[in-house]
Design a protein around this motif. Structure first.
Motif, PDB file in Angstrom:
ATOM      1  N   VAL A   6      45.939  57.604  24.519  1.00 29.37           N
ATOM      2  CA  VAL A   6      44.626  57.986  25.039  1.00 29.37           C
ATOM      3  C   VAL A   6      43.826  56.697  25.179  1.00 29.37           C
ATOM      4  N   PHE A   7      43.227  56.533  26.346  1.00 25.97           N
ATOM      5  CA  PHE A   7      42.462  55.336  26.675  1.00 25.97           C
ATOM      6  C   PHE A   7      40.992  55.726  26.763  1.00 25.97           C
ATOM      7  N   ILE A   8      40.153  55.014  26.045  1.00 29.82           N
ATOM      8  CA  ILE A   8      38.715  55.308  26.064  1.00 29.82           C
ATOM      9  C   ILE A   8      37.977  54.104  26.629  1.00 29.82           C
ATOM     10  N   HIS A   9      37.215  54.335  27.681  1.00 27.03           N
ATOM     11  CA  HIS A   9      36.376  53.268  28.250  1.00 27.03           C
ATOM     12  C   HIS A   9      34.930  53.767  28.278  1.00 27.03           C
TER      13      HIS A   9
ATOM     14  N   PRO B 118      37.316  59.390  28.018  1.00 22.46           N
ATOM     15  CA  PRO B 118      38.755  59.380  27.723  1.00 22.46           C
ATOM     16  C   PRO B 118      39.626  59.614  28.958  1.00 22.46           C
ATOM     17  N   ILE B 119      40.770  58.942  28.988  1.00 22.06           N
ATOM     18  CA  ILE B 119      41.777  59.140  30.027  1.00 22.06           C
ATOM     19  C   ILE B 119      43.131  59.244  29.333  1.00 22.06           C
ATOM     20  N   ALA B 120      43.937  60.200  29.771  1.00 17.73           N
ATOM     21  CA  ALA B 120      45.281  60.391  29.200  1.00 17.73           C
ATOM     22  C   ALA B 120      46.338  60.138  30.272  1.00 17.73           C
ATOM     23  N   GLU B 121      47.575  60.018  29.842  1.00 15.49           N
ATOM     24  CA  GLU B 121      48.760  59.798  30.681  1.00 15.49           C
ATOM     25  C   GLU B 121      48.829  58.341  31.137  1.00 15.49           C
ATOM     26  N   SER B 122      49.891  57.650  30.706  1.00 16.32           N
ATOM     27  CA  SER B 122      49.973  56.193  30.853  1.00 16.32           C
ATOM     28  C   SER B 122      49.893  55.709  32.301  1.00 16.32           C
ATOM     29  N   LEU B 123      50.548  56.388  33.244  1.00 25.64           N
ATOM     30  CA  LEU B 123      50.509  55.918  34.636  1.00 25.64           C
ATOM     31  C   LEU B 123      49.118  56.077  35.235  1.00 25.64           C
ATOM     32  N   VAL B 124      48.431  57.133  34.843  1.00 30.34           N
ATOM     33  CA  VAL B 124      47.039  57.336  35.283  1.00 30.34           C
ATOM     34  C   VAL B 124      46.149  56.236  34.691  1.00 30.34           C
TER      35      VAL B 124
ATOM     36  N   MET C 211      37.647  39.505  31.332  1.00 34.40           N
ATOM     37  CA  MET C 211      37.562  40.053  29.975  1.00 34.40           C
ATOM     38  C   MET C 211      36.419  41.062  29.904  1.00 34.40           C
ATOM     39  N   ALA C 212      36.584  42.129  29.156  1.00 35.49           N
ATOM     40  CA  ALA C 212      35.537  43.144  29.046  1.00 35.49           C
ATOM     41  C   ALA C 212      34.282  42.532  28.431  1.00 35.49           C
ATOM     42  N   SER C 213      33.123  42.895  28.981  1.00 31.98           N
ATOM     43  CA  SER C 213      31.867  42.365  28.458  1.00 31.98           C
ATOM     44  C   SER C 213      31.516  43.052  27.160  1.00 31.98           C
ATOM     45  N   ASN C 214      30.504  42.517  26.469  1.00 29.52           N
ATOM     46  CA  ASN C 214      30.093  43.087  25.187  1.00 29.52           C
ATOM     47  C   ASN C 214      29.568  44.511  25.337  1.00 29.52           C
ATOM     48  N   LYS C 215      29.105  44.837  26.573  1.00 32.52           N
ATOM     49  CA  LYS C 215      28.552  46.178  26.806  1.00 32.52           C
ATOM     50  C   LYS C 215      29.656  47.223  26.929  1.00 32.52           C
ATOM     51  N   GLU C 216      30.863  46.767  27.156  1.00 31.82           N
ATOM     52  CA  GLU C 216      31.971  47.701  27.345  1.00 31.82           C
ATOM     53  C   GLU C 216      32.756  47.856  26.062  1.00 31.82           C
ATOM     54  N   GLU C 217      33.164  49.091  25.806  1.00 29.59           N
ATOM     55  CA  GLU C 217      34.053  49.325  24.670  1.00 29.59           C
ATOM     56  C   GLU C 217      35.316  49.983  25.168  1.00 29.59           C
ATOM     57  N   VAL C 218      36.435  49.349  24.862  1.00 21.77           N
ATOM     58  CA  VAL C 218      37.736  49.863  25.271  1.00 21.77           C
ATOM     59  C   VAL C 218      38.540  50.150  24.014  1.00 21.77           C
ATOM     60  N   LYS C 219      39.071  51.370  23.954  1.00 23.58           N
ATOM     61  CA  LYS C 219      39.912  51.764  22.819  1.00 23.58           C
ATOM     62  C   LYS C 219      41.227  52.316  23.339  1.00 23.58           C
ATOM     63  N   VAL C 220      42.275  52.091  22.571  1.00 21.29           N
ATOM     64  CA  VAL C 220      43.585  52.678  22.864  1.00 21.29           C
ATOM     65  C   VAL C 220      44.063  53.387  21.603  1.00 21.29           C
ATOM     66  N   PHE C 221      44.305  54.684  21.726  1.00 22.65           N
ATOM     67  CA  PHE C 221      44.923  55.445  20.636  1.00 22.65           C
ATOM     68  C   PHE C 221      46.427  55.407  20.875  1.00 22.65           C
ATOM     69  N   GLY C 222      47.167  54.842  19.900  1.00 16.14           N
ATOM     70  CA  GLY C 222      48.584  54.647  20.145  1.00 16.14           C
ATOM     71  C   GLY C 222      49.481  54.779  18.933  1.00 16.14           C
TER      72      GLY C 222
ATOM     73  N   TYR D 176      43.812  53.280  36.511  1.00 18.98           N
ATOM     74  CA  TYR D 176      42.394  53.118  36.166  1.00 18.98           C
ATOM     75  C   TYR D 176      42.102  51.667  35.763  1.00 18.98           C
ATOM     76  N   ILE D 177      42.966  51.104  34.939  1.00 15.97           N
ATOM     77  CA  ILE D 177      42.787  49.709  34.493  1.00 15.97           C
ATOM     78  C   ILE D 177      42.781  48.772  35.699  1.00 15.97           C
ATOM     79  N   ASP D 178      43.712  48.990  36.633  1.00 21.99           N
ATOM     80  CA  ASP D 178      43.805  48.102  37.786  1.00 21.99           C
ATOM     81  C   ASP D 178      42.582  48.221  38.702  1.00 21.99           C
ATOM     82  N   GLU D 179      42.034  49.422  38.801  1.00 23.10           N
ATOM     83  CA  GLU D 179      40.867  49.629  39.662  1.00 23.10           C
ATOM     84  C   GLU D 179      39.570  49.172  39.004  1.00 23.10           C
ATOM     85  N   THR D 180      39.544  49.147  37.678  1.00 20.39           N
ATOM     86  CA  THR D 180      38.326  48.778  36.950  1.00 20.39           C
ATOM     87  C   THR D 180      38.214  47.271  36.768  1.00 20.39           C
ATOM     88  N   TRP D 181      39.325  46.630  36.439  1.00 19.35           N
ATOM     89  CA  TRP D 181      39.356  45.171  36.243  1.00 19.35           C
ATOM     90  C   TRP D 181      40.220  44.572  37.350  1.00 19.35           C
TER      91      TRP D 181
END
Length: 224
Positions: free
Chosen positions: A59-62, A66-72, A1-12, A76-81
């Motif tokens: 749009v994914f914000i970590h 920001p990162i765009a394009e769902s496959l990208v 689970m993302a720690s309190n120091k991390e902020e993850v947003k999804v624009f959808g 990123y999600i798989d490599e980060t977590w």
């Protein structure tokens, strides 16, 4: 689970299968995130600022990056977590996963769009055949319960477009693209996938999507 120091947003958008891809991956990883709801046809200036090239969701914000394009974003999600990996560790298998995921967007998505909105009857038939050809390749590729084996993987998540969206779109537009008779393995997979607890939680209401695509049909072709 993302720690309190991390902020993850999804624009959808609720109507977007590409946003749902990201949400399924985050749920599988147990990552908490803030959902910023956009409006179809009236995307926010904030989203356009974060994705000035394509100006679309997701749009994914970590941590303000920001990162765009769902496959990208999925990669990123798989490599980060690292928990519950969705990509295989073997480089060749990873390459195959990218190949099949790109086929879904390049062949299935474009074929469905053309089949729905092309006015020329011959062009529409050609688009339907192109879509079915792509679905047949996936039908032949499916060897296990899921494309990822016994567990959901990257290709399964990418193929939410096929499992949940295409049946709704073909109903709204009066098309026959994806049937249990023509694609039995893929159809059975779609049922397993849609009923997976994590997937089920992140799929939008079917009636909401059906109403959305019926409205798009009527705005393009007039009332049935």
């Amino acid at each position: 689970m993302a720690s309190n120091k991390e902020e993850v947003k999804v624009f959808g958008l609720v109507e977007s299968p590409f946003v749902t891809r990201v949400e399924i991956a985050l749920k599988l990883k147990g990552v908490e995130y803030i959902y910023e709801k956009e409006k179809f046809g009236n995307l926010s200036d904030t989203l356009k600022k974060y994705n000035p090239v394509y100006k679309k969701v997701p749009v994914f914000i970590h941590n303000d990056k920001p990162i765009a394009e769902s496959l990208v974003i999925l990669e990123y999600i798989d490599e980060t977590w690292k928990q519950n990996p969705i990509l295989p560790s073997d480089p060749y298998q990873r390459a195959l996963v990218r190949f099949w995921s790109n086929l879904i967007d390049d062949k299935c998505l474009s074929g469905v769009r053309k089949a729905c909105f092309t006015l020329d009857e011959k062009e529409r038939e050609k688009s339907i055949e192109e879509t079915k050809e792509a679905l047949q390749f996936l039908e032949n590729e499916l060897k296990d319960k899921f494309f990822g084996g016994e567990e959901i993987g990257f290709v399964d998540i990418a193929a939410v477009l096929i499992a949940f969206w295409i049946p709704i779109i073909q109903e709204a537009f009066g098309l026959k693209l994806f049937t249990s008779e023509e694609f039995p393995k893929l159809y059975n997979w779609s049922q397993e996938f849609n009923n997976h607890p994590i997937v089920k939680e992140k799929l939008p209401p079917r009636e909401t999507l059906l109403a959305f695509y019926k409205a798009r049909y009527e705005s393009h072709f007039g009332s049935k």
